[in-house]
Write a protein that holds these residues in place. Structure first.
Motif, mmCIF file in Angstrom:
data_model
loop_
_atom_site.group_PDB
_atom_site.id
_atom_site.type_symbol
_atom_site.label_atom_id
_atom_site.label_comp_id
_atom_site.label_asym_id
_atom_site.label_seq_id
_atom_site.Cartn_x
_atom_site.Cartn_y
_atom_site.Cartn_z
ATOM 1 N N LYS A 78 0.859 -1.174 0.000
ATOM 2 C CA LYS A 78 0.000 0.000 0.000
ATOM 3 C C LYS A 78 0.903 1.234 0.000
ATOM 4 C CE LYS A 78 -3.716 -0.465 2.670
ATOM 5 N NZ LYS A 78 -4.731 -0.864 1.684
ATOM 6 N N PHE A 80 0.882 5.302 0.158
ATOM 7 C CA PHE A 80 0.083 6.486 0.466
ATOM 8 C C PHE A 80 0.870 7.739 0.096
ATOM 9 C CE2 PHE A 80 -3.518 4.725 2.695
ATOM 10 C CZ PHE A 80 -3.064 3.491 3.116
ATOM 11 N N GLU A 98 -4.914 6.047 7.124
ATOM 12 C CA GLU A 98 -4.127 4.981 6.504
ATOM 13 C C GLU A 98 -4.285 3.665 7.263
ATOM 14 O OE1 GLU A 98 -0.037 6.021 5.911
ATOM 15 O OE2 GLU A 98 -0.509 8.085 5.350
ATOM 16 N N ALA A 101 -7.556 1.974 6.489
ATOM 17 C CA ALA A 101 -7.527 1.272 5.202
ATOM 18 C C ALA A 101 -6.810 -0.069 5.331
ATOM 19 C CB ALA A 101 -6.849 2.142 4.146
ATOM 20 N N THR A 147 -1.590 -1.192 -4.217
ATOM 21 C CA THR A 147 -2.642 -0.187 -4.269
ATOM 22 C C THR A 147 -2.044 1.167 -3.927
ATOM 23 O OG1 THR A 147 -4.241 -1.849 -3.518
ATOM 24 C CG2 THR A 147 -4.937 0.447 -3.465
ATOM 25 N N TYR A 149 -2.645 5.266 -3.110
ATOM 26 C CA TYR A 149 -3.588 6.237 -2.575
ATOM 27 C C TYR A 149 -3.045 7.641 -2.835
ATOM 28 C CZ TYR A 149 -5.127 2.044 -0.096
ATOM 29 O OH TYR A 149 -5.554 0.765 0.213
ATOM 30 N N ARG A 152 -4.779 13.090 -1.854
ATOM 31 C CA ARG A 152 -5.281 13.023 -0.486
ATOM 32 C C ARG A 152 -5.548 14.418 0.067
ATOM 33 N NH1 ARG A 152 -1.368 9.718 3.099
ATOM 34 N NH2 ARG A 152 -3.238 9.465 4.370
ATOM 35 N N TYR A 166 -9.277 10.414 -0.267
ATOM 36 C CA TYR A 166 -8.196 10.045 -1.178
ATOM 37 C C TYR A 166 -8.777 9.338 -2.389
ATOM 38 C CZ TYR A 166 -8.359 5.600 1.594
ATOM 39 O OH TYR A 166 -8.733 4.462 2.262
ATOM 40 N N VAL A 168 -8.005 6.166 -5.053
ATOM 41 C CA VAL A 168 -7.319 4.884 -5.004
ATOM 42 C C VAL A 168 -7.116 4.357 -6.417
ATOM 43 C CG1 VAL A 168 -7.302 2.558 -4.039
ATOM 44 C CG2 VAL A 168 -8.440 4.396 -2.802
#
Length: 220
Positions: A78, A80, A98, A101, A147, A149, A152, A166, A168
């Motif tokens: 992930k 971010f 975060e 998620a 993934t 993000y 944001r 955010y 995605v």
């Protein structure tokens, strides 16, 4: 049926909104999900336990909060995107966003609601997350891959209330058949997620409601 990564989230968020507007506050999560609670009580720090951030890019704050460890599948990453702010409260909101998620993805992978989900979610935010977890569990899928993000944002509202959002990018993510391990790429998928977060007595910015939609122009 393979579970699509964007549309079930939209359905779960819509269900949460319907519960908010139509129920008298006595809605209960799906009892078929192991670990599900009838509500998500505020978590209080104690002297024991582990602290972790589930592969999030956010740095662990020195806030003395005893946070549950989050473990994600080895094939999941992930990313971010940083937000241009040095406000400590805004950064705390984003960090718990975060972790929420990651807690949802952990619950989907485990097929049950772990302690992290109730730690970072409350109220309808918790119930609608359980709806999402239940959908993946019933279909026999989890999420894998990378993934991202991005786009944001965070806005501080009244005392102890904030909104955040955010986009995605699911283009490098995929659904995984839990039984066979077969992977199903998602293609160029994007979603726009918006959250309402409240500060609990333990100092955690819990998600108490959220909405989701296809990315569209907001996620270009």
């Amino acid at each position: 049926m393979k579970r699509h990564l964007v549309l079930p989230v939209v359905a779960a968020a819509t269900a949460g909104l319907l519960l908010t507007s139509c129920s008298s506050g006595d809605s209960e999560p799906d009892d078929d999900i192991a670990g599900a609670q009838t509500s998500a009580p505020p978590e209080e720090p104690d002297d024991e336990g582990s602290e972790g951030d589930a592969d999030s890019d956010a740095e662990e704050p020195d806030d003395d909060i005893d946070r549950p460890e989050i473990e994600l599948p080895e094939d999941m990453t992930k990313e971010f995107e940083d937000v241009d702010t040095d406000d400590s409260v805004e950064l705390a909101v984003l960090a718990d966003q975060e972790r929420y998620a990651s807690a949802v993805d952990e619950a989907i992978a485990d097929g049950e609601a772990g302690s992290a989900l109730s730690f970072y979610a409350t109220g309808e935010g918790y119930i609608s997350a359980l709806d999402l977890v239940s959908g993946f569990h019933e279909d026999g899928y989890r999420v894998g891959g990378s993934t991202r993000y991005y786009n944001r944002s965070v806005t501080l509202r009244d005392s102890g209330i904030a909104t955040s959002s955010y986009c995605v990018d699911f283009s490098n993510a995929y659904s995984v058949d839990v039984e066979t391990g077969e992977e199903f790429p998602e293609g160029d998928e994007q979603g726009l997620y918006s959250f309402r977060q409240v500060l609990n007595e333990a100092g955690v910015w819990q998600v108490d409601s959220w909405t989701a939609a296809s990315g569209g122009d907001s996620c270009d």
